[in-house]
Write a protein that holds these residues in place. Structure first.
Motif, mmCIF file in Angstrom:
data_model
loop_
_atom_site.group_PDB
_atom_site.id
_atom_site.type_symbol
_atom_site.label_atom_id
_atom_site.label_comp_id
_atom_site.label_asym_id
_atom_site.label_seq_id
_atom_site.Cartn_x
_atom_site.Cartn_y
_atom_site.Cartn_z
ATOM 1 N N ALA A 68 92.382 -20.120 49.616
ATOM 2 C CA ALA A 68 93.345 -19.622 48.632
ATOM 3 C C ALA A 68 94.767 -20.061 48.917
ATOM 4 N N TRP A 69 95.006 -20.623 50.099
ATOM 5 C CA TRP A 69 96.387 -20.887 50.507
ATOM 6 C C TRP A 69 97.064 -21.973 49.682
ATOM 7 N N ILE A 74 101.661 -23.157 46.365
ATOM 8 C CA ILE A 74 102.251 -23.826 45.202
ATOM 9 C C ILE A 74 102.928 -22.805 44.286
ATOM 10 N N SER A 75 102.228 -21.696 44.004
ATOM 11 C CA SER A 75 102.833 -20.682 43.128
ATOM 12 C C SER A 75 104.036 -20.032 43.792
ATOM 13 N N GLY A 76 103.987 -19.856 45.122
ATOM 14 C CA GLY A 76 105.124 -19.270 45.826
ATOM 15 C C GLY A 76 106.351 -20.154 45.765
ATOM 16 N N LEU A 77 106.162 -21.453 45.984
ATOM 17 C CA LEU A 77 107.289 -22.384 45.956
ATOM 18 C C LEU A 77 107.860 -22.554 44.550
ATOM 19 N N LEU A 78 106.964 -22.742 43.573
ATOM 20 C CA LEU A 78 107.415 -23.054 42.223
ATOM 21 C C LEU A 78 107.849 -21.815 41.443
ATOM 22 N N TRP A 79 107.006 -20.776 41.457
ATOM 23 C CA TRP A 79 107.244 -19.631 40.587
ATOM 24 C C TRP A 79 108.152 -18.595 41.241
ATOM 25 N N PHE A 80 107.793 -18.172 42.454
ATOM 26 C CA PHE A 80 108.601 -17.166 43.125
ATOM 27 C C PHE A 80 109.939 -17.745 43.604
ATOM 28 N N LEU A 176 93.264 -16.600 42.796
ATOM 29 C CA LEU A 176 92.814 -15.232 42.532
ATOM 30 C C LEU A 176 91.303 -15.113 42.582
ATOM 31 N N GLY A 177 90.601 -16.234 42.523
ATOM 32 C CA GLY A 177 89.156 -16.202 42.674
ATOM 33 C C GLY A 177 88.705 -16.247 44.123
ATOM 34 N N SER A 180 92.348 -11.516 47.256
ATOM 35 C CA SER A 180 92.632 -10.328 46.453
ATOM 36 C C SER A 180 93.953 -10.489 45.711
ATOM 37 N N VAL A 181 94.113 -9.681 44.682
ATOM 38 C CA VAL A 181 95.346 -9.698 43.889
ATOM 39 C C VAL A 181 96.555 -9.428 44.776
ATOM 40 N N LEU A 182 96.438 -8.450 45.663
ATOM 41 C CA LEU A 182 97.557 -8.079 46.527
ATOM 42 C C LEU A 182 97.880 -9.189 47.526
ATOM 43 N N GLN A 183 96.866 -9.845 48.057
ATOM 44 C CA GLN A 183 97.104 -10.951 48.987
ATOM 45 C C GLN A 183 97.828 -12.100 48.307
#
Length: 314
Positions: A68-69, A74-80, A176-177, A180-183
């Motif tokens: 999942a990493w 990618i989402s952490g760098l781009l979105w967050f 997300l697959g 977990s959502v929280l992770q």
């Protein structure tokens, strides 16, 4: 008492997300007057990461699986990370209407990328709803635009924010697959905070001179529109397609108009109200299902009667 269906829970989570993200525009306007774009993004992400980290520790979530990493990073760098800095900066260069108009290219990009990379279906109702909502977003943007308030740099920053938002959502979906959502939410927020650490000096400087109200707005942005709203978003995204979730965010401009009216006393004009109504109507159309599918879903929730035993003949 019957338990709520997964589809209703996902719809409720999406509603919470949209309402909190709409409130973020009001808080950003207040905090952005005292904090620079990078400092505001870092402060927001730190508040969100601390909140999510405490919840993870209490729930003993642990580290996400290795598979999942990639999506989390990618989402952490781009979105967050990139998205928040670019949006904060862009809103200092252009008026709110122009920013809302340009950023609302994001759901269209999500639909295109989701269909291309994730194989998301593109049903006619989704396309029709997105078209109606986009028309509403254009109407809201034009009605709220100030004269001479736009710049090429500001428009470019908002467009880059929209691209980062769309790419981050599409990258988050596969993660997300596997986790977990929280992770996914917690470590995505942490990645974004680490990426924004170069703004730490600005954050310390701005916090020393900012009014308490601006700092409280920054903390609010981290706890609610980030920690809570990104978690409810991930919960809903895990249970539907990226395209449908992207279309849901078209309700944000309508809610921003309402919240600005209530919180800031900014009375919307007739054209703004029409645009907001179009945004909500488009979301309703995009999330609706054909009658046959709706009847099938209802039939699955209704318990079937047990067959009676045949009586012995006399």
């Amino acid at each position: 008492m019957m338990n709520a269906s997964p589809s209703r829970l996902a719809a409720g989570a999406a509603t919470v997300t949209v309402m909190l993200w709409a409130s973020a525009f009001v808080s950003i306007r207040s905090a952005g007057a005292a904090y620079s774009p990078g400092a505001l993004a870092l402060g927001r992400l730190l508040a969100g990461a601390v909140t999510l980290g405490v919840i993870c520790l209490l729930r003993r979530e642990g580290l996400p699986p290795r598979a999942a990493w990639r999506g989390i990073a990618i989402s952490g760098l781009l979105w967050f990370g990139f998205y928040m800095v670019a949006l904060n900066w862009g809103e200092q260069q252009v008026d709110a209407g122009t920013a809302a108009l340009v950023v609302n290219v994001g759901p269209l990009l999500i639909a295109l990328l989701g269909a291309r990379l994730l194989g998301d279906p593109m049903p006619p109702r989704l396309l029709a709803g997105m078209a109606v909502s986009f028309a509403g977003a254009v109407t809201v943007g034009l009605s709220m635009s100030g004269e001479g308030g736009s710049s090429v740099l500001g428009v470019a920053l908002c467009l880059l924010a929209a691209v980062a938002y769309a790419a981050g959502v599409v990258a988050q979906k596969p993660a997300l697959g596997r986790a977990s959502v929280l992770q996914v939410t917690t470590f995505g927020c942490l990645v974004g905070a680490v990426a924004c650490l170069p703004f730490a000096g600005q954050l310390v400087h701005d916090a020393a001179h900012a009014p308490v109200s601006a700092t409280l707005n920054m903390v609010y942005l981290g706890v609610f529109p980030t920690a809570l709203a990104f978690t409810t978003w991930a919960y809903a995204l895990a249970r539907t397609t990226a395209s449908r979730m992207g279309a849901t965010t078209y309700a944000v401009p309508a809610l921003v108009v309402l919240m600005s009216w209530l919180a800031l006393g900014e009375v919307p004009g007739l054209l703004t109200l029409v645009g907001g109504a179009l945004c909500l109507a488009g979301v309703a159309v995009s999330r609706s299902r054909p009658r046959a599918a709706a009847r099938a879903a209802v039939a699955e929730t209704v318990p079937r009667p047990r067959p009676e035993r045949a009586r012995d003949s006399a």
